[in-house]
Design a protein around this motif. Sequence first.
Motif, PDB file in Angstrom:
ATOM      1  N   VAL A 111       0.827  -1.221   0.000  1.00  0.00           N
ATOM      2  CA  VAL A 111       0.000   0.000   0.000  1.00  0.00           C
ATOM      3  C   VAL A 111       0.855   1.263   0.000  1.00  0.00           C
ATOM      4  CG1 VAL A 111      -0.402   0.200   2.486  1.00  0.00           C
ATOM      5  CG2 VAL A 111      -2.152   0.956   0.901  1.00  0.00           C
ATOM      6  N   GLY A 112       2.045   1.201   0.558  1.00  0.00           N
ATOM      7  CA  GLY A 112       2.946   2.348   0.529  1.00  0.00           C
ATOM      8  C   GLY A 112       3.672   2.434  -0.798  1.00  0.00           C
ATOM      9  N   TYR A 113       3.940   3.643  -1.241  1.00  0.00           N
ATOM     10  CA  TYR A 113       4.682   3.867  -2.484  1.00  0.00           C
ATOM     11  C   TYR A 113       5.212   5.300  -2.468  1.00  0.00           C
ATOM     12  CZ  TYR A 113       0.730   6.572  -4.261  1.00  0.00           C
ATOM     13  OH  TYR A 113      -0.249   7.520  -4.417  1.00  0.00           O
ATOM     14  N   ASP A 114       6.089   5.623  -3.372  1.00  0.00           N
ATOM     15  CA  ASP A 114       6.624   6.970  -3.490  1.00  0.00           C
ATOM     16  C   ASP A 114       5.686   7.786  -4.375  1.00  0.00           C
ATOM     17  OD1 ASP A 114       7.996   9.325  -3.867  1.00  0.00           O
ATOM     18  OD2 ASP A 114       9.752   8.383  -4.795  1.00  0.00           O
ATOM     19  N   PRO A 115       4.944   8.743  -3.819  1.00  0.00           N
ATOM     20  CA  PRO A 115       4.018   9.522  -4.647  1.00  0.00           C
ATOM     21  C   PRO A 115       4.703  10.279  -5.783  1.00  0.00           C
ATOM     22  CG  PRO A 115       3.547   9.853  -2.317  1.00  0.00           C
ATOM     23  CD  PRO A 115       4.842   9.097  -2.401  1.00  0.00           C
ATOM     24  N   ALA A 116       5.994  10.528  -5.681  1.00  0.00           N
ATOM     25  CA  ALA A 116       6.712  11.257  -6.726  1.00  0.00           C
ATOM     26  C   ALA A 116       6.754  10.490  -8.046  1.00  0.00           C
ATOM     27  CB  ALA A 116       8.128  11.589  -6.262  1.00  0.00           C
ATOM     28  N   ILE A 117       6.374   9.201  -8.056  1.00  0.00           N
ATOM     29  CA  ILE A 117       6.349   8.461  -9.321  1.00  0.00           C
ATOM     30  C   ILE A 117       5.206   8.923 -10.224  1.00  0.00           C
ATOM     31  CG2 ILE A 117       7.478   6.431  -8.322  1.00  0.00           C
ATOM     32  CD1 ILE A 117       4.697   5.034  -8.432  1.00  0.00           C
ATOM     33  N   VAL A 118       4.227   9.634  -9.659  1.00  0.00           N
ATOM     34  CA  VAL A 118       3.113  10.156 -10.459  1.00  0.00           C
ATOM     35  C   VAL A 118       3.605  11.440 -11.136  1.00  0.00           C
ATOM     36  CG1 VAL A 118       0.743  11.024 -10.415  1.00  0.00           C
ATOM     37  CG2 VAL A 118       1.428   9.133  -8.886  1.00  0.00           C
ATOM     38  N   PRO A 119       3.687  11.469 -12.464  1.00  0.00           N
ATOM     39  CA  PRO A 119       4.274  12.630 -13.140  1.00  0.00           C
ATOM     40  C   PRO A 119       3.660  13.978 -12.744  1.00  0.00           C
ATOM     41  CG  PRO A 119       4.018  10.827 -14.689  1.00  0.00           C
ATOM     42  CD  PRO A 119       3.330  10.395 -13.410  1.00  0.00           C
ATOM     43  N   ALA A 120       2.366  14.039 -12.558  1.00  0.00           N
ATOM     44  CA  ALA A 120       1.723  15.311 -12.202  1.00  0.00           C
ATOM     45  C   ALA A 120       2.134  15.795 -10.811  1.00  0.00           C
ATOM     46  CB  ALA A 120       0.212  15.163 -12.281  1.00  0.00           C
ATOM     47  N   TRP A 121       2.639  14.893  -9.978  1.00  0.00           N
ATOM     48  CA  TRP A 121       2.985  15.246  -8.595  1.00  0.00           C
ATOM     49  C   TRP A 121       4.481  15.467  -8.409  1.00  0.00           C
ATOM     50  CZ3 TRP A 121      -0.159  10.724  -6.054  1.00  0.00           C
ATOM     51  CH2 TRP A 121      -1.529  10.925  -6.285  1.00  0.00           C
ATOM     52  N   VAL A 122       5.227  15.621  -9.490  1.00  0.00           N
ATOM     53  CA  VAL A 122       6.678  15.776  -9.390  1.00  0.00           C
ATOM     54  C   VAL A 122       7.053  16.984  -8.529  1.00  0.00           C
ATOM     55  CG1 VAL A 122       7.046  17.147 -11.491  1.00  0.00           C
ATOM     56  CG2 VAL A 122       8.795  15.525 -10.725  1.00  0.00           C
ATOM     57  N   GLY A 123       6.178  17.961  -8.395  1.00  0.00           N
ATOM     58  CA  GLY A 123       6.443  19.126  -7.561  1.00  0.00           C
ATOM     59  C   GLY A 123       6.309  18.866  -6.077  1.00  0.00           C
ATOM     60  N   GLY A 124       5.945  17.643  -5.697  1.00  0.00           N
ATOM     61  CA  GLY A 124       5.845  17.286  -4.286  1.00  0.00           C
ATOM     62  C   GLY A 124       4.471  17.547  -3.694  1.00  0.00           C
ATOM     63  N   PRO A 125       4.362  17.419  -2.384  1.00  0.00           N
ATOM     64  CA  PRO A 125       3.053  17.474  -1.727  1.00  0.00           C
ATOM     65  C   PRO A 125       2.360  18.827  -1.800  1.00  0.00           C
ATOM     66  CG  PRO A 125       4.809  17.324  -0.105  1.00  0.00           C
ATOM     67  CD  PRO A 125       5.436  17.132  -1.448  1.00  0.00           C
ATOM     68  N   THR A 126       3.096  19.902  -2.059  1.00  0.00           N
ATOM     69  CA  THR A 126       2.439  21.207  -2.151  1.00  0.00           C
ATOM     70  C   THR A 126       2.169  21.616  -3.597  1.00  0.00           C
ATOM     71  OG1 THR A 126       4.575  22.331  -2.008  1.00  0.00           O
ATOM     72  CG2 THR A 126       3.366  21.994   0.068  1.00  0.00           C
ATOM     73  N   SER A 127       2.369  20.679  -4.523  1.00  0.00           N
ATOM     74  CA  SER A 127       2.026  20.918  -5.918  1.00  0.00           C
ATOM     75  C   SER A 127       0.520  21.159  -6.038  1.00  0.00           C
ATOM     76  CB  SER A 127       2.420  19.694  -6.751  1.00  0.00           C
ATOM     77  OG  SER A 127       1.752  19.704  -7.989  1.00  0.00           O
ATOM     78  N   PRO A 128       0.081  22.083  -6.887  1.00  0.00           N
ATOM     79  CA  PRO A 128      -1.363  22.290  -7.081  1.00  0.00           C
ATOM     80  C   PRO A 128      -2.076  21.042  -7.606  1.00  0.00           C
ATOM     81  CG  PRO A 128      -0.093  24.027  -8.180  1.00  0.00           C
ATOM     82  CD  PRO A 128       0.893  23.010  -7.672  1.00  0.00           C
ATOM     83  N   ALA A 129      -1.331  20.110  -8.179  1.00  0.00           N
ATOM     84  CA  ALA A 129      -1.917  18.887  -8.728  1.00  0.00           C
ATOM     85  C   ALA A 129      -2.086  17.790  -7.686  1.00  0.00           C
ATOM     86  CB  ALA A 129      -1.058  18.366  -9.873  1.00  0.00           C
ATOM     87  N   PHE A 130      -1.674  18.047  -6.433  1.00  0.00           N
ATOM     88  CA  PHE A 130      -1.729  17.020  -5.388  1.00  0.00           C
ATOM     89  C   PHE A 130      -2.661  17.463  -4.262  1.00  0.00           C
ATOM     90  CE2 PHE A 130      -0.344  15.013  -1.434  1.00  0.00           C
ATOM     91  CZ  PHE A 130      -0.307  13.677  -1.818  1.00  0.00           C
ATOM     92  N   ALA A 131      -3.471  16.529  -3.802  1.00  0.00           N
ATOM     93  CA  ALA A 131      -4.346  16.764  -2.652  1.00  0.00           C
ATOM     94  C   ALA A 131      -4.589  15.444  -1.955  1.00  0.00           C
ATOM     95  CB  ALA A 131      -5.670  17.390  -3.085  1.00  0.00           C
ATOM     96  N   GLY A 132      -5.261  15.517  -0.855  1.00  0.00           N
ATOM     97  CA  GLY A 132      -5.643  14.310  -0.139  1.00  0.00           C
ATOM     98  C   GLY A 132      -7.140  14.288   0.091  1.00  0.00           C
ATOM     99  N   LEU A 133      -7.647  13.102   0.322  1.00  0.00           N
ATOM    100  CA  LEU A 133      -9.031  12.921   0.765  1.00  0.00           C
ATOM    101  C   LEU A 133      -8.990  12.187   2.094  1.00  0.00           C
ATOM    102  CD1 LEU A 133     -10.744  11.703  -2.543  1.00  0.00           C
ATOM    103  CD2 LEU A 133     -10.944  13.964  -1.473  1.00  0.00           C
ATOM    104  N   ARG A 134      -9.753  12.656   3.055  1.00  0.00           N
ATOM    105  CA  ARG A 134      -9.892  11.980   4.350  1.00  0.00           C
ATOM    106  C   ARG A 134     -11.217  11.221   4.326  1.00  0.00           C
ATOM    107  NH1 ARG A 134      -9.261  16.032   7.249  1.00  0.00           N
ATOM    108  NH2 ARG A 134      -7.084  15.638   7.758  1.00  0.00           N
ATOM    109  N   LEU A 135     -11.146   9.917   4.599  1.00  0.00           N
ATOM    110  CA  LEU A 135     -12.330   9.055   4.589  1.00  0.00           C
ATOM    111  C   LEU A 135     -12.725   8.705   6.018  1.00  0.00           C
ATOM    112  CD1 LEU A 135     -11.212   6.543   1.806  1.00  0.00           C
ATOM    113  CD2 LEU A 135     -12.353   8.746   1.539  1.00  0.00           C
TER     114      LEU A 135
END
Length: 150
Positions: free
Chosen positions: A98-122
């Motif tokens: 379940v764990g992985y490096d989110p930086a492998i997603v091309p749109a998220w290359v800017g890291g966690p504060t990239s405008p293309a990255f967000a989270g959802l709380r369930l």
Amino acid sequence: MAHRIVWATAATIDRQDRPRTRILHPFWRWDGEALVGVIATGPTPLKRAHLARSPWLSVNYWAPDQDTCTADCGVEWILDDAGREQVWRTFADGPAPVGYDPAIVPAWVGGPTSPAFAGLRLTPWRLRVMPGSAMLGGGGEVLTWAAPAS
């Protein structure tokens, strides 16, 4: 079971009351009082519109051995920098598979504060776990849980 299966079909409701599904990768943890899920995702206009209209998500896992589990949840966006960094770390530091490096997603290359990255709380209000053996007559128990009505 969810962390073994990893990928789940997640359903929202669109602006015309029709179901819409997508494949997502939730990470579940026990926070000491309740089961909480997080999803690393892109805050697309379509996803934002669906969740603004109806802040609920149904997450369904299926495995080839017919194991299934479902979490019906309330959902909230995680859009602040500290929250997005926490979601990023949850996945980056999480155990495989379940764990992985989110930086492998091309749109998220800017890291966690990239405008293309967000989270959802369930926040689950209903859970169901059914081992495939129960469905196929080989034993096993179907487990269900629902939050108390408020």
